[in-house]
Design an enzyme around this catalytic site. Structure first.
Site, short mmCIF file in Angstrom:
data_model
loop_
_atom_site.label_atom_id
_atom_site.label_comp_id
_atom_site.label_asym_id
_atom_site.label_seq_id
_atom_site.Cartn_x
_atom_site.Cartn_y
_atom_site.Cartn_z
N HIS A 1 0.81 -1.22 0.00
CA HIS A 1 0.00 0.00 0.00
C HIS A 1 0.84 1.27 0.00
O HIS A 1 0.49 2.27 0.63
CB HIS A 1 -0.95 0.02 1.18
CG HIS A 1 -2.01 -1.04 1.14
ND1 HIS A 1 -2.52 -1.54 -0.05
CD2 HIS A 1 -2.68 -1.68 2.14
CE1 HIS A 1 -3.44 -2.44 0.23
NE2 HIS A 1 -3.56 -2.56 1.54
N HIS B 1 -10.18 1.28 0.37
CA HIS B 1 -10.00 0.18 1.32
C HIS B 1 -11.08 0.20 2.41
O HIS B 1 -10.80 -0.06 3.58
CB HIS B 1 -8.60 0.27 1.95
CG HIS B 1 -8.06 -1.02 2.46
ND1 HIS B 1 -8.59 -1.68 3.55
CD2 HIS B 1 -7.02 -1.79 2.04
CE1 HIS B 1 -7.89 -2.78 3.78
NE2 HIS B 1 -6.93 -2.87 2.88
N GLU C 1 -11.73 -4.62 -2.85
CA GLU C 1 -10.84 -3.56 -3.33
C GLU C 1 -10.56 -3.76 -4.82
O GLU C 1 -9.74 -4.59 -5.21
CB GLU C 1 -9.53 -3.60 -2.55
CG GLU C 1 -9.68 -3.57 -1.04
CD GLU C 1 -8.43 -4.07 -0.35
OE1 GLU C 1 -7.33 -3.54 -0.63
OE2 GLU C 1 -8.54 -5.02 0.45
#
Length: 347
Positions: free
Chosen positions: A105, A179, A313
Site C-alpha cells: 500500500h 480500502h 478492493e
C-alpha cells in the site's frame, strides 16, 4: 441532495481536516480530506432502521493513529510489490519494506495519512467531493511527479461512485483502490459469516504465504473461492487461509472488456435485507475479510473482532510491476489515467 462540511480535526502542525457528509434523502456517506477516507455509509434496513455499515475509528485522533487503512484511498500502488523493488525502462526502483520483504500500500509514506485539497462538486453522475494532490517525483520510491484526483459522488440511485484520475511526467506503475471495510448488518454487528457473496469471477491469483502472486491464474471451480452461484462466506473463513491467518485475502480476476464498467459482485445480508453491488473497469478485486483487526476500537465504543467486516478492493493485479504476464499497470509519461468503481446499495 444535501452536502454538509464541518471541521473534523487538527493535526499537530495546525493543519485542519474537514468532514463532508452527502445525503440523498435515503442514504448518506461521509468522507474527510484527511486521506480521502470514507468514514461512514449510513443505510436503512428492511425494517427502516438506519445503521453505519463502514468500520473505522470513532474519532479523528483514532483515524490518525490507525494502521488498518479503514476507508482509505490507497496509492501509488495498492496491495503488494514483491521484494519492495521493480525495474522500469532499465532503472531499478527500491521501495519501503513495510510488509516483511515486500512493499504494501505504498510503504511508510501512505496517502491516507496526508491532507488533500478538497472541493464540493455537482456533476451529471452525482454530488460529492473532489480531492486533489501532487505526489512529487520519488515519493514512495516511485518515478515522476503525479497529479492525482479522487472524486466520491452519491447519486439518486443510491450509488457511491468513485472516480480516480492521474497524470504523471514520467512512466510509472499505478494502482489505486479504496480500502473500506463493510458489514451490511452494521459496523459493530460482529462476524460477517451470514453475508451471501456472489462474485462472478472464474479465476483467482495463486499466491504464497506472503500473499505474493506466483503468476499462475487458477480456476475457482471446486474450491472455497467459488462464489459464482452465491453462498454464505462463513464456511470459507476457516479454510481460505494464509500462513495460519484464517480468512480471505485473495485477488480475483474480473472478466471484462478494457475500459468498460462491469457489475461483477453482490453481497446480501439477510437480517437487515441490505444488498451491495460492485461495478468496476479494473481487472482485479481483492477480497479481504478483516483477518487482522482483532481488538481495534471502532465507533460507539465497539471493539472489532477478526472477520467483522470485508473489503472488495477493485484494482490492478498485485505485484504487476514484476509480472509482465499480468495486465499492464504502467501509466506512460503524459498519458491520462482514469478508472471508476461503483458501490450500489439497496434495502
Amino acid at each position: 441532495m444535501k452536502i454538509n462540511k464541518r471541521k473534523y480535526g487538527l493535526l499537530s502542525d495546525g493543519t485542519k481536516a474537514y468532514l463532508y457528509t452527502i445525503d440523498n434523502g435515503g442514504m448518506s456517506f461521509s468522507v474527510t480530506n484527511y486521506g480521502c477516507v470514507v468514514t461512514s455509509i449510513v443505510l436503512p434496513s428492511k425494517s427502516g432502521r438506519k445503521d453505519d455499515i463502514i468500520l473505522g475509528p470513532a474519532t479523528f485522533g483514532g483515524l490518525v493513529d490507525s494502521t488498518a487503512c479503514y476507508g482509505s484511498f490507497v496509492g501509488r500502488f495498492a496491495n503488494r510489490i514483491s521484494g519492495a523493488r521493480f525495474s522500469l525502462d532499465g532503472t531499478e526502483y527500491v521501495l519501503d519494506k513495510n510488509d516483511g520483504e515486500n512493499c504494501l500500500h505504498g510503504g511508510y509514506f501512505r496517502w491516507d495519512k496526508q491532507i488533500w485539497d478538497s472541493e464540493i462538486v455537482e456533476t451529471a453522475t452525482g454530488s460529492g467531493v473532489r480531492f486533489t494532490r501532487t505526489s512529487p517525483d520519488g515519493e514512495q520510491g516511485m518515478p515522476g511527479t503525479m497529479q492525482v484526483e479522487v472524486t466520491y459522488l452519491l447519486n439518486e440511485h443510491d450509488e457511491l461512485v468513485m472516480h480516480y484520475d492521474a497524470v504523471c511526467d514520467k512512466s510509472t506503475p499505478v494502482n489505486f483502490t479504496n480500502h473500506s471495510y463493510f458489514n451490511l448488518k452494521g459496523q459493530g454487528a460482529g462476524n460477517i459469516g451470514n453475508h451471501v457473496f456472489t462474485i462472478n469471477c472464474d479465476s483467482y491469483l495463486e499466491a504464497d504465504e506472503h500473499r505474493i502472486p506466483s503468476g499462475k491464474i487458477l480456476p475457482v471451480e471446486g474450491t472455497v473461492f467459488d462464489f459464482r452461484a452465491g453462498k454464505a462466506i462463513g464456511p470459507g473463513l476457516e479454510t481460505g487461509d494464509f500462513n495460519g491467518a484464517a480468512g480471505y485475502d485473495h485477488c480475483y480476476c474480473i472478466e471484462r472488456k478494457k475500459g468498460k464498467l462491469q457489475k461483477f459482485a453482490s453481497v446480501y445480508e439477510p437480517d437487515s435485507g441490505r444488498t451491495m453491488t460492485v461495478s468496476t473497469d479494473q481487472p482485479g478485486v481483492q477480497l479481504y475479510t478483516a483477518n487482522w483487526i482483532e481488538g481495534d476500537q471502532g465507533k460507539n465504543g465497539m471493539y472489532y473482532r477478526n472477520h467483522g467486516g470485508f473489503c472488495l478492493e477493485t484494482q490492478q493485479y498485485p505485484d504487476a510491476p514484476n509480472k509482465p504476464e499480468f495486465p499492464c499497470c504502467i501509466l506512460k509519461a503524459g498519458e491520462k489515467y482514469g478508472t471508476t468503481t461503483i458501490y450500489g446499495f439497496s434495502w
